[in-house]
Structures are given as structure tokens and as C-alpha cells.
Design a protein around this motif. Structure first.
Motif, PDB file in Angstrom:
ATOM      1  N   UNK A   1      -5.520  -7.341 -13.230  1.00 22.76           N
ATOM      2  CA  UNK A   1      -4.376  -8.214 -13.433  1.00 22.76           C
ATOM      3  C   UNK A   1      -3.240  -7.483 -14.108  1.00 22.76           C
ATOM      4  N   UNK A   2      -2.037  -8.057 -13.986  1.00 19.67           N
ATOM      5  CA  UNK A   2      -0.848  -7.475 -14.585  1.00 19.67           C
ATOM      6  C   UNK A   2      -0.430  -8.254 -15.826  1.00 19.67           C
ATOM      7  N   UNK A   3       0.021  -7.546 -16.831  1.00 19.20           N
ATOM      8  CA  UNK A   3       0.561  -8.138 -18.056  1.00 19.20           C
ATOM      9  C   UNK A   3      -0.419  -9.155 -18.643  1.00 19.20           C
ATOM     10  N   UNK A   4      -0.080 -10.445 -18.644  1.00 19.50           N
ATOM     11  CA  UNK A   4      -1.028 -11.452 -19.126  1.00 19.50           C
ATOM     12  C   UNK A   4      -2.332 -11.384 -18.354  1.00 19.50           C
ATOM     13  N   UNK A   5      -2.247 -11.093 -17.054  1.00 15.98           N
ATOM     14  CA  UNK A   5      -3.458 -10.952 -16.246  1.00 15.98           C
ATOM     15  C   UNK A   5      -4.289  -9.757 -16.649  1.00 15.98           C
ATOM     16  N   UNK A   6      -3.648  -8.706 -17.174  1.00 19.74           N
ATOM     17  CA  UNK A   6      -4.391  -7.573 -17.717  1.00 19.74           C
ATOM     18  C   UNK A   6      -5.114  -7.945 -18.994  1.00 19.74           C
ATOM     19  N   UNK A   7      -4.455  -8.746 -19.820  1.00 15.59           N
ATOM     20  CA  UNK A   7      -5.092  -9.307 -21.022  1.00 15.59           C
ATOM     21  C   UNK A   7      -6.306 -10.141 -20.619  1.00 15.59           C
ATOM     22  N   UNK A   8      -6.125 -11.027 -19.634  1.00 11.50           N
ATOM     23  CA  UNK A   8      -7.254 -11.831 -19.167  1.00 11.50           C
ATOM     24  C   UNK A   8      -8.375 -10.948 -18.622  1.00 11.50           C
ATOM     25  N   UNK A   9      -8.018  -9.899 -17.903  1.00 21.16           N
ATOM     26  CA  UNK A   9      -9.024  -8.996 -17.350  1.00 21.16           C
ATOM     27  C   UNK A   9      -9.884  -8.396 -18.458  1.00 21.16           C
TER      28      UNK A   9
ATOM     29  N   UNK B   1     -18.875  -7.415 -13.603  1.00 20.49           N
ATOM     30  CA  UNK B   1     -17.887  -6.591 -12.898  1.00 20.49           C
ATOM     31  C   UNK B   1     -18.165  -5.111 -13.117  1.00 20.49           C
ATOM     32  N   UNK B   2     -18.119  -4.351 -12.026  1.00 22.57           N
ATOM     33  CA  UNK B   2     -18.251  -2.895 -12.130  1.00 22.57           C
ATOM     34  C   UNK B   2     -16.899  -2.200 -12.201  1.00 22.57           C
ATOM     35  N   UNK B   3     -15.828  -2.945 -11.916  1.00 22.63           N
ATOM     36  CA  UNK B   3     -14.494  -2.332 -11.852  1.00 22.63           C
ATOM     37  C   UNK B   3     -13.500  -3.231 -12.582  1.00 22.63           C
ATOM     38  N   UNK B   4     -12.756  -2.650 -13.525  1.00 19.25           N
ATOM     39  CA  UNK B   4     -11.723  -3.368 -14.257  1.00 19.25           C
ATOM     40  C   UNK B   4     -10.401  -2.629 -14.111  1.00 19.25           C
ATOM     41  N   UNK B   5      -9.336  -3.370 -13.818  1.00 18.67           N
ATOM     42  CA  UNK B   5      -8.010  -2.786 -13.704  1.00 18.67           C
ATOM     43  C   UNK B   5      -7.015  -3.535 -14.568  1.00 18.67           C
ATOM     44  N   UNK B   6      -6.449  -2.864 -15.556  1.00 18.50           N
ATOM     45  CA  UNK B   6      -5.480  -3.474 -16.465  1.00 18.50           C
ATOM     46  C   UNK B   6      -4.114  -2.858 -16.171  1.00 18.50           C
ATOM     47  N   UNK B   7      -3.214  -3.648 -15.580  1.00 19.57           N
ATOM     48  CA  UNK B   7      -1.889  -3.170 -15.192  1.00 19.57           C
ATOM     49  C   UNK B   7      -0.875  -3.651 -16.233  1.00 19.57           C
ATOM     50  N   UNK B   8      -0.313  -2.724 -17.016  1.00 13.55           N
ATOM     51  CA  UNK B   8       0.634  -3.087 -18.082  1.00 13.55           C
ATOM     52  C   UNK B   8       0.096  -4.258 -18.900  1.00 13.55           C
ATOM     53  N   UNK B   9      -1.133  -4.179 -19.392  1.00 11.76           N
ATOM     54  CA  UNK B   9      -1.763  -5.349 -20.016  1.00 11.76           C
ATOM     55  C   UNK B   9      -1.066  -5.761 -21.305  1.00 11.76           C
ATOM     56  N   UNK B  10      -0.938  -7.069 -21.506  1.00 14.42           N
ATOM     57  CA  UNK B  10      -0.263  -7.615 -22.694  1.00 14.42           C
ATOM     58  C   UNK B  10      -1.242  -7.685 -23.857  1.00 14.42           C
ATOM     59  N   UNK B  11      -1.779  -6.549 -24.245  1.00 13.45           N
ATOM     60  CA  UNK B  11      -2.783  -6.502 -25.304  1.00 13.45           C
ATOM     61  C   UNK B  11      -2.157  -6.562 -26.692  1.00 13.45           C
ATOM     62  N   UNK B  12      -0.827  -6.709 -26.729  1.00 10.07           N
ATOM     63  CA  UNK B  12      -0.155  -6.963 -28.004  1.00 10.07           C
ATOM     64  C   UNK B  12      -0.436  -8.376 -28.493  1.00 10.07           C
ATOM     65  N   UNK B  13      -0.785  -9.273 -27.564  1.00 12.04           N
ATOM     66  CA  UNK B  13      -1.232 -10.608 -27.962  1.00 12.04           C
ATOM     67  C   UNK B  13      -2.605 -10.469 -28.635  1.00 12.04           C
ATOM     68  N   UNK B  14      -2.794 -11.135 -29.743  1.00 14.46           N
ATOM     69  CA  UNK B  14      -4.013 -10.947 -30.525  1.00 14.46           C
ATOM     70  C   UNK B  14      -4.964 -12.133 -30.358  1.00 14.46           C
ATOM     71  N   UNK B  15      -6.127 -11.915 -29.761  1.00 11.92           N
ATOM     72  CA  UNK B  15      -7.076 -13.021 -29.579  1.00 11.92           C
ATOM     73  C   UNK B  15      -7.575 -13.606 -30.889  1.00 11.92           C
ATOM     74  N   UNK B  16      -7.529 -12.819 -31.960  1.00 14.17           N
ATOM     75  CA  UNK B  16      -7.993 -13.352 -33.244  1.00 14.17           C
ATOM     76  C   UNK B  16      -7.080 -14.465 -33.769  1.00 14.17           C
TER      77      UNK B  16
END
Length: 392
Positions: free
Chosen positions: A276-284, A295-310
Motif C-alpha cells: 500500500x501507499x502512504x496510509x496504505x503502507x502504514x496499514x500494510x 503474507x510472504x511479501x510486504x510492500x510499503x510505498x512511501x508509508x505514513x509511519x510518522x503516524x504513531x499507533x501508540x
């Protein structure tokens, strides 16, 4: 007989009148966009009473999320025009602004939606952009399906691509679960992402394995894209409730169940990829942690990992994430692929850096790709193209 003759006469009069009206109002067609042989493009807009006109296109270098514009020149005939420099092959979008009002090009019937903005589209072919074209190759099918989501107490809509020959065969296929960014929905990868064209062309060239692609809607407060669901023609929103609070991750199993029950899938970890891209990368990142042996394959495209799940401790999906990440690593996988443009927004780049440090600390292997460009669809189309060739 007299009635028939009268009908013929009236029809002839109406036809003559209509043709006369068309002739009186007919003007030479305005060509816009005009793609020149050297791949520069001229845009034209007739607005004789306007005092200012600019245009903005996604080939213009942006700063963060802001897109610059170029001034159009007004001719004596009231036609505004602008000619670009030579453009590289790509799928482009653009719009006009006339006296401060954003507008689409009335001479270009090809429009596309990105969140709440509608823009015109054009394609300059050549090189990798040929993958975005509808070429003379076997084509897959695209369907919009509704699945039952008990976790969200509603039926929800997804888009599913099946490769050429799926309907006539009996074999099983691997599945790529592909997710959009914030403000997007189950239509995003089909429109701006050119996903079906990319898959058709890669599969035809033997560069990607035939696969099913499931394009989800990560906004669990919706049942479908605006205009396609029970909410009717609502205005698309950039930020909807429950987009990154764990609810989509918690209920992702409803999608897995529907796909495996309704399609000929390979129901193994080796037969599933998620990206997924951005938010979708975060979800991935967090779906793959919560389904660690799926899943054997993960693809994070420009993932929005600046969002903090905590920030959402109430979500079961975001609890004990360090242990979940370690378990995902210990279970094994074939590819964990992260890609981002070096010109992306600094806060997002920092979030990706923090996540990579966490992976490095536990010895988790991954591939990292840094490219030119920023948080844009030209990058995400290229990332999908590359990732699709690496999986299965």
C-alpha cells in the motif's frame, strides 16, 4: 398516407433547422492538450473575459504537498495558452485556475478524481509509461464486489482484478492485497494508479506472475467510495474517522475470508502479498504484524509511519507491537520492501527512519529503495510496477 407525408416533411424541417443552428454556432475545435512530437505539450483555454489564468500539472516540481503553477498567456482571440518544456513519458494530471477559480479543461474529456479534486489526464507514452497504456495484450477483468464485514457491522465494497483467463480456467492464483493512501478508496489504484493496465502488461510480457489483485477501502467508516455507497453523493474527505486507529487492521480478516471463499486463491502464506501507499503502507506494516503467518511479501510505498499507533492504545491491533514484529520476523517471509522518494515530506521520512531502526535492532531483513521525487502517484505507479515483478 397524408400523415406519413406530413411526418417526413416535419422531420426534414427539423433536421434542416438543427443543421443550420449548428452551422451558425460552430467554431473551429480548440485542441487541448496538444502533445507535440518532442513531447512538449500545449494547453489552451478560451476565456475572453478572464483577467488571469494559470495551470498546474503534476510534472511541476512541488514542495511537500503544495503544487506550483504556471502563468498562461492570453491571445487576441481570447484564448489562453501555455506550452511546457519537453516532458518525460508519464501519466499526467493537470487543472486550470481562472480568476481564482479552479477549473478543468473543457476540451479534454478525460478527467480523474484524487480525493475531492477532479483533474484532467493525459498520457505521454514511451519507456515505462507504456505499461500504463491499454496495449494489444490479453486483458484481465475488474469487478466491484460487496463483502460482509461483521467487524464493521456493514457490507463493504472492494475492487478485484482477475488476470486474463481466470473465468475460463480452474487453476488457483496468488493474491496481492493493494491499499490506497489517505483520502483514497477502492477506486484509487484503478484510476490514478493504473493498476489493471500495469498488471495486464507485466503479465503479458512474462515479467509478473498472473495474480488476483484486491484493492480495498481502508476507510471503515464508509461502505464504499463517495457516490458508490449508501451515503450517496457525499463530498470526498481527506481525513475520515477510523482510518488509522486500528479498526481496519482488526477487521481485515473479513476481507481475507471473502476473497478465499469466493475466488480460486492459493490459501498459503506463499500465495499472499500485501502492499500500500502512504496510509496504505502504514496499514500494510500493521496488518502484516497482526496476521504474522499470512503474507510472504510486504510492500510499503512511501508509508505514513510518522503516524504513531501508540496514540490509539484501545486498539487490540496496536498492542504489543514489538512482540508482533519479532514474531513476524521469526515466522519468516520472502520479501519486505520499503520504497520512498527522497523529496518526500520530512516528518514522513523521519517516521520511516524510526521504523527501519526498530527493524535493524531486532535483525529484521528488508529491502529499502530511495528514488527521486516525493509523495506522488508517479512514484507509486513505479513502485507497484517493481514490486509486482518481485512477488510470487
Amino acid at each position: 398516407m397524408k400523415q406519413y407525408a406530413l411526418l417526413v416533411l416535419l422531420t426534414g424541417l427539423l433536421s434542416t433547422t438543427s443543421q443550420g443552428q449548428q452551422a451558425l454556432t460552430r467554431e473551429p475545435p480548440l485542441v487541448s492538450p496538444e502533445i507535440h512530437d518532442n513531447h512538449s505539450v500545449t494547453f489552451r483555454l478560451k476565456a475572453p473575459t478572464a483577467t488571469t489564468a494559470t495551470m498546474s500539472g503534476n510534472w511541476m516540481r512541488s514542495e511537500g504537498f503544495a503544487r506550483p503553477s504556471a502563468t498562461m498567456q492570453k491571445g487576441a482571440d481570447g484564448i489562453w495558452s501555455y506550452t511546457t518544456d519537453v516532458l518525460s513519458p508519464e501519466f499526467y494530471t493537470y487543472s486550470f485556475t481562472v480568476d481564482g477559480l479552479r477549473a478543468i479543461d473543457p476540451n479534454n474529456a478525460h478527467v480523474i478524481r484524487d480525493v475531492a479534486n477532479v483533474s484532467n489526464a493525459l498520457l505521454i507514452d514511451g519507456e515505462f509509461a507504456n505499461l500504463y497504456k491499454v496495449n494489444d495484450v490479453p486483458h484481465g477483468s475488474v469487478s466491484r464486489r460487496w463483502y460482509n464485514s461483521p467487524g464493521n457491522t456493514k457490507r463493504r465494497r472492494i475492487t478485484i482484478y482477475t488476470p486474463s483467463g481466470y473465468e475460463m480456467g480452474k487453476e488457483t492464483y496468488p493474491v496481492l492485497y493493494l491499499m490506497h493512501g489517505i483520502g483514497g478508496d477502492e477506486e484509487a489504484w484503478m484510476g490514478l494508479g493504473r493498476a489493471s493496465q500495469i498488471l495486464d502488461n507485466l503479465i503479458a510480457q512474462g515479467k509478473a506472475k498472473p495474480m488476483i489483485v484486491v484493492m480495498t477501502n481502508g476507510n471503515v467508516s464508509q461502505d464504499a467510495a463517495p457516490g458508490e455507497g449508501s451515503d450517496g453523493y457525499t463530498k470526498p474527505s481527506f481525513m475520515l474517522p477510523q482510518t488509522m486507529d486500528g479498526k481496519f487492521e482488526e477487521t481485515f480478516g473479513d476481507i481475507l475470508t471473502f476473497v478465499d471463499n469466493n475466488y480460486r486463491t492459493r490459501k498459503t502464506k506463499a500465495g499472499r502479498a500485501i502492499a500500500g501507499l502512504s496510509m496504505g503502507g502504514y496499514h500494510t506494516a500493521y496488518i502484516s504484524q497482526n496476521y504474522p503467518n499470512t503474507f510472504d511479501y510486504m510492500g510499503l510505498f512511501s508509508p505514513a509511519l510518522n503516524n504513531k499507533p501508540e496514540d490509539h492504545p484501545q486498539s487490540l491491533a496496536y498492542q504489543k507491537l514489538d512482540l508482533k514484529l519479532k514474531k513476524q520476523m521469526d515466522n519468516g517471509y520472502k520479501l519486505y520492501w520499503v520504497a520512498v522518494g527522497r523529496d518526500d515530506v520530512p516528518i514522513l521520512l523521519a517516521g520511516i527512519g524510526d521504523f527501519r531502526k526498530k527493524m535493524d535492532t531486532i535483525g529484521m531483513t528488508y529491502e529499502f529503495k530511495e528514488t527521486d521525487g516525493g509523495h506522488t502517484w508517479p512514484n507509486w505507479r513505479k513502485y507497484l510496477t517493481e514490486f509486482a515483478q518481485k512477488i510470487f
